[in-house]
Design an enzyme around this catalytic site. Structure first.
Site, short mmCIF file in Angstrom:
data_model
loop_
_atom_site.label_atom_id
_atom_site.label_comp_id
_atom_site.label_asym_id
_atom_site.label_seq_id
_atom_site.Cartn_x
_atom_site.Cartn_y
_atom_site.Cartn_z
N PRO A 89 2.96 -12.46 11.37
CG PRO A 89 2.52 -14.59 10.52
CD PRO A 89 3.62 -13.73 11.03
CD GLU A 116 4.51 -23.87 11.18
OE1 GLU A 116 3.28 -23.63 11.21
OE2 GLU A 116 5.12 -24.17 10.13
NE ARG A 154 8.36 8.10 2.59
CZ ARG A 154 7.38 9.00 2.54
NH1 ARG A 154 6.51 9.06 3.53
NH2 ARG A 154 7.26 9.81 1.52
CG ASP A 169 3.59 10.88 2.03
OD1 ASP A 169 3.73 11.45 0.95
OD2 ASP A 169 4.53 10.51 2.76
#
Length: 245
Positions: A89, A116, A154, A169
């Site tokens: 994160p 953690e 992809r 896209d």
């Protein structure tokens, strides 16, 4: 391309990797991958991979030894230097541009965290990249790794049925994608825009360009701040802004 995924839960990948475009790409040998349970590399007698953090605090921290050894083992099997990606994160927010960059690599190693966090020595001495798929916290890095794999695979040559699909896209052009319609031309009184039925490819392209710009302006103005618009797009944007006043 070959992808190694270091994970404590390899069974999580079976559905995603065994379905749809990713399965077809594997069947056609467009890429290979291995799921590596780094618990197998633990030197602890009970195969522990985590420990209490120095200095105290809540939660457990992934220890360096199993991950260092697992990375060294998978690196030794390939001739090219891999990009080693920590799903974290704290990493840079994942974008289509990053996916396109990673799709140029021959070998990726994705490390899925749990608990953690990671011992900082993994971050500073193993990883070449840190990636976050958004500003929220998951129970582990597996879902993020699947997102990265799907978005990268992809883009590999001949994976998608239509070679023009990926470049058009959303985000690939820097704008959101234009609206799409299919048959019937009139569904419950809702009609397809007449220009799309005209057969005039120049007019259709101009309509799509304007629609993509308008959709981006309405939904993601932040993308326009990051993009150097061509003269014709800037002119269209000026028109849109005047219309919205």
């Amino acid at each position: 391309m070959h992808i190694d995924v270091l994970t404590l839960f390899p069974e999580m990948f079976s559905g995603v990797m065994g379905s749809s475009i990713l399965k077809k790409a594997q069947d056609r040998n467009k890429f290979t991958y291995d799921l590596v349970n780094f618990r197998d590399y633990s030197q602890h007698k009970h195969q522990k991979v985590d420990d209490y953090p120095y200095g105290g605090g809540a939660g457990m921290v992934l220890a360096p030894q199993p991950i260092f050894d697992a990375v060294e083992a998978v690196k030794s099997k390939r001739p090219t230097q891999p990009r080693i990606i920590l799903m974290c994160p704290q990493g840079e927010t994942y974008t289509q541009k990053k996916a396109e960059e990673l799709a140029e690599e021959d070998h990726l190693i994705l490390i899925c965290g749990h608990y953690e966090g990671f011992d900082e020595r993994i971050r500073s001495h193993v990883a070449s990249d840190e990636i976050s798929i958004g500003d929220y916290v998951l129970t582990g890095g597996e879902l993020g790794a699947m997102v990265v794999m799907d978005s990268v695979i992809r883009l590999l040559p001949d994976v998608l049925g239509n070679e023009e699909s990926a470049p058009q896209d959303s985000f690939s052009t820097g704008l959101l994608e234009h609206p799409h319609y299919t048959r019937p031309a009139n569904f419950r009184g809702m009609e397809v825009p007449e220009v799309l039925l005209s057969g005039d490819h120049a007019k259709i392209e101009a309509w799509r360009k304007r629609q993509a710009l308008e959709r981006t302006y309405e939904r993601r103005k932040d993308l326009l701040l990051k993009k150097n618009l061509s003269a014709d797009l800037q002119c269209l944007l000026n028109e849109l802004q005047n219309e919205k006043k």
